[in-house]
Design an enzyme around this catalytic site. Structure first.
Site, PDB file in Angstrom:
ATOM      1  N   GLY A 239      44.884  69.726  81.627  1.00 46.75           N
ATOM      2  CA  GLY A 239      45.061  70.083  80.218  1.00 46.75           C
ATOM      3  C   GLY A 239      45.958  69.179  79.409  1.00 46.75           C
ATOM      4  N   GLY A 275      42.629  65.472  84.339  1.00 44.68           N
ATOM      5  CA  GLY A 275      41.370  64.743  84.212  1.00 44.68           C
ATOM      6  C   GLY A 275      41.510  63.738  83.091  1.00 44.68           C
ATOM      7  N   ARG A 276      41.509  64.263  81.856  1.00 43.84           N
ATOM      8  CA  ARG A 276      41.572  63.426  80.660  1.00 43.84           C
ATOM      9  C   ARG A 276      42.767  62.466  80.673  1.00 43.84           C
ATOM     10  NH1 ARG A 276      39.533  65.441  75.804  1.00 43.84           N
ATOM     11  NH2 ARG A 276      39.721  67.500  76.726  1.00 43.84           N
ATOM     12  N   ARG A 312      31.146  64.333  72.683  1.00 44.25           N
ATOM     13  CA  ARG A 312      32.398  65.007  72.294  1.00 44.25           C
ATOM     14  C   ARG A 312      32.535  65.186  70.780  1.00 44.25           C
ATOM     15  NH1 ARG A 312      37.251  63.944  72.731  1.00 44.25           N
ATOM     16  NH2 ARG A 312      37.807  66.057  73.304  1.00 44.25           N
ATOM     17  N   TYR A 316      32.812  68.908  69.658  1.00 44.45           N
ATOM     18  CA  TYR A 316      34.167  69.408  69.388  1.00 44.45           C
ATOM     19  C   TYR A 316      34.771  68.864  68.100  1.00 44.45           C
ATOM     20  CZ  TYR A 316      33.719  69.643  74.518  1.00 44.45           C
ATOM     21  OH  TYR A 316      33.274  69.840  75.791  1.00 44.45           O
ATOM     22  N   CYS A 342      17.514  62.175  67.114  1.00 45.68           N
ATOM     23  CA  CYS A 342      16.942  62.948  66.005  1.00 45.68           C
ATOM     24  C   CYS A 342      17.650  64.294  65.835  1.00 45.68           C
ATOM     25  CB  CYS A 342      15.456  63.153  66.250  1.00 45.68           C
ATOM     26  SG  CYS A 342      14.622  61.584  66.311  1.00 45.68           S
ATOM     27  N   GLU A 343      18.872  64.224  65.432  1.00 44.32           N
ATOM     28  CA  GLU A 343      19.711  65.408  65.164  1.00 44.32           C
ATOM     29  C   GLU A 343      20.724  64.981  64.114  1.00 44.32           C
ATOM     30  OE1 GLU A 343      20.312  68.497  66.874  1.00 44.32           O
ATOM     31  OE2 GLU A 343      18.953  68.240  68.571  1.00 44.32           O
TER      32      GLU A 343
HETATM   33  N1  LLP Z   1      41.222  72.026  86.073  1.00 44.83           N
HETATM   34  C1  LLP Z   1      40.295  72.899  85.662  1.00 44.83           C
HETATM   35  C2  LLP Z   1      40.140  74.153  86.389  1.00 44.83           C
HETATM   36  C3  LLP Z   1      39.503  72.601  84.552  1.00 44.83           C
HETATM   37  O1  LLP Z   1      38.589  73.471  84.137  1.00 44.83           O
HETATM   38  C4  LLP Z   1      39.686  71.369  83.868  1.00 44.83           C
HETATM   39  C5  LLP Z   1      38.884  71.029  82.697  1.00 44.83           C
HETATM   40  C6  LLP Z   1      40.657  70.479  84.349  1.00 44.83           C
HETATM   41  C7  LLP Z   1      41.423  70.846  85.460  1.00 44.83           C
HETATM   42  C8  LLP Z   1      40.927  69.147  83.721  1.00 44.83           C
HETATM   43  O2  LLP Z   1      41.377  69.288  82.432  1.00 44.83           O
HETATM   44  P1  LLP Z   1      41.945  68.022  81.623  1.00 44.83           P
HETATM   45  O3  LLP Z   1      43.168  67.559  82.314  1.00 44.83           O
HETATM   46  O4  LLP Z   1      40.875  66.981  81.633  1.00 44.83           O
HETATM   47  O5  LLP Z   1      42.193  68.559  80.273  1.00 44.83           O
HETATM   48  N2  LLP Z   1      34.599  68.578  77.825  1.00 44.83           N
HETATM   49  C9  LLP Z   1      35.836  68.903  77.162  1.00 44.83           C
HETATM   50  C10 LLP Z   1      36.929  69.250  78.137  1.00 44.83           C
HETATM   51  C11 LLP Z   1      36.558  70.368  79.067  1.00 44.83           C
HETATM   52  C12 LLP Z   1      37.606  70.622  80.117  1.00 44.83           C
HETATM   53  C13 LLP Z   1      37.080  71.546  81.160  1.00 44.83           C
HETATM   54  N3  LLP Z   1      38.011  71.821  82.199  1.00 44.83           N
HETATM   55  C14 LLP Z   1      36.244  67.734  76.257  1.00 44.83           C
HETATM   56  O6  LLP Z   1      35.540  66.727  76.233  1.00 44.83           O
HETATM   57  O7  LLP Z   1      37.236  67.820  75.543  1.00 44.83           O
END
Ligand code: LLP
Length: 417
Positions: A239, A275-276, A312, A316, A342-343
């Protein structure tokens, strides 16, 4: 973000001239910076030196094997949400003891696979799932390591589609239910309770919601200790937000200090699931301006990449910087930057000020490393893109562009004859 600059009107990422790189590949393609991934990983690792910590990269952000490899070489684990993600993590050199398995809809097959592979823990999201894991483990003659993913029911103030820890969210187990479960844990003879996990949302740009959620989690930890139940792991999820537009975002030392202060009396292993943070600003899309179209009110740059490659912005309302790889004109103009799909929602920016470009010029869409390729599709029957990794001054193709044959080989055309 700050690693991009122009020298002699050409866009550089550190010492790499992106214009030169782009000439070697056919556009559009994803381009990643391996050293940035390493730096991001090490930044967290160094701050979490106060307790044993597993940094479990959330594979959903980007599951290209070469990128996972960059992280696995540094000792990263994986946060996975499907059987294939577990398999991909293992294939990419991540040790099973460093894999956690999250997600609200784990199937019988996936749970079985995760147990057979001896992963670190399953983060359980409901009582039904808990029962199923217990039964599967019993049948396999195993003890399943589980953590309860709890939902702190707080509002984190991020985009509504990426909130996962408020009262209307499908994720996690609410605290009252978790407490009831803890009291009756001994009913589940084939489970080993490891601890708790929590993940409240994504792209969180302030420490406040983390503070609120983690402090609530600590109340649950105290409750659990009073029951005499040992806690071995606390998984704080992912997150952590990143800056897509040079604005301030969360301060990582503050984030680490928050967890340090909250856990200093506990004898636990910390798990993080970024992740991000690791990959978001480690990637760009390089695309070509296919056409410039002027209408009564607007000037459209129509790129050769679209929402099927990177969703994205459509999904979003996300902001991503767009920079020409070469500045040919000092004048600025305002453009709607769109794709060929085409959107009407196939756009990258509205009314964006940019140095004037010409048809055929190349642009970079920044911050597309996370939730880019992994969320791409064949919509409008467009091929999935190639991916290139730049590392230690070299560029290497790490995924070919999909061909029509790749795409169509799974179709069964004579099924009804
Ligand atoms: N752990 C769990 C249980 C998760 O569901 C997620 C992301 C993460 C870790 C990693 O989160 P991060 O550190 O990347 O924020 N597609 C969306 C983001 C969806 C995140 C889903 N879960 C976007 O492009 O903003």
């Amino acid at each position: 973000m700050t690693n991009f600059r122009y020298t002699d009107n050409l866009l550089y990422y550190n010492d790499l001239c992106l214009f030169d790189i782009a000439k070697k590949y056919s556009t559009p393609f994803y381009c990643y910076f391996g050293n940035h991934i390493e730096n991001q990983f090490n930044a967290i690792k160094n701050l979490f030196n106060f307790k044993p910590t597993l940094i479990a990269y959330a594979l959903k952000a980007n599951s290209n094997r070469s990128l996972i490899n960059v992280l696995s070489k540094l000792g990263a684990g994986a946060d996975t949400v499907s059987g294939w993600e577990i398999r991909k993590a293992l294939d990419s050199g991540i040790l099973s003891k460093n894999i956690v398995f999250s997600g609200v809809g784990k199937s019988h097959e996936e749970i079985t696979y995760s147990l057979e592979k001896n992963i670190k823990q399953i983060n359980v999201e409901s009582i039904s799932e808990l029962r199923l894991i217990n039964n599967i483990a019993k049948n396999l003659g195993m003890i399943a390591p589980i953590s309860l993913r709890v939902n702190p029911e707080i509002d984190v103030g991020t985009h509504k589609n990426i909130i996962t820890g408020d009262e209307n969210s499908k994720f996690g187990i609410i605290f009252e239910e978790a407490k009831n479960l803890l009291v009756s844990l001994n009913q589940f003879s084939s489970l080993a309770f490891m601890g708790f996990s929590i993940h409240i949302g994504s792209q969180i740009n302030s420490i406040k919601p983390f503070k609120l959620a983690f402090s609530k989690l600590l109340e649950l930890v105290n409750f659990t200790s009073k029951l005499g139940i040992e806690i071995k792991t606390l998984d704080f999820g992912g997150g952590i937000g990143i800056s897509y537009n040079d604005a301030d975002t969360i301060n990582i030392p503050d984030y680490a200090k928050l967890i340090k202060d909250l856990t200093h009396t506990l004898n636990i292993k910390i798990i993080l699931e970024p992740g991000r943070f690791l990959i978001g600003n480690s990637g760009i899309i390089i695309a070509k301006v296919q056409y410039i179209k002027t209408t009564k009110n607007k000037k459209f740059l129509i790129l050769n990449t679209g929402m099927n490659d990177f969703i994205r912005i459509s999904l979003y309302e996300a902001y991503h910087k767009i920079l020409p790889l070469e500045i040919n004109d000092e004048h600025q103009d305002y453009y709607d930057i769109v794709g060929p799909v085409c959107e009407s929602s196939d756009f990258f920016a509205h009314n964006r000020e940019l140095n004037r470009v010409r048809e055929g010029d190349l642009v970079a869409i920044l911050g597309t490393g996370a939730y880019g390729y992994s969320m791409s599709s064949n919509y409008n029957l467009r091929p999935k893109l190639a991916e290139v990794l730049l590392q230690n001054g070299k560029d290497v193709l790490i995924r070919k562009q999909e061909t029509y044959e790749d795409y169509s080989q799974l179709e069964i055309v004579d099924g009804l004859t």
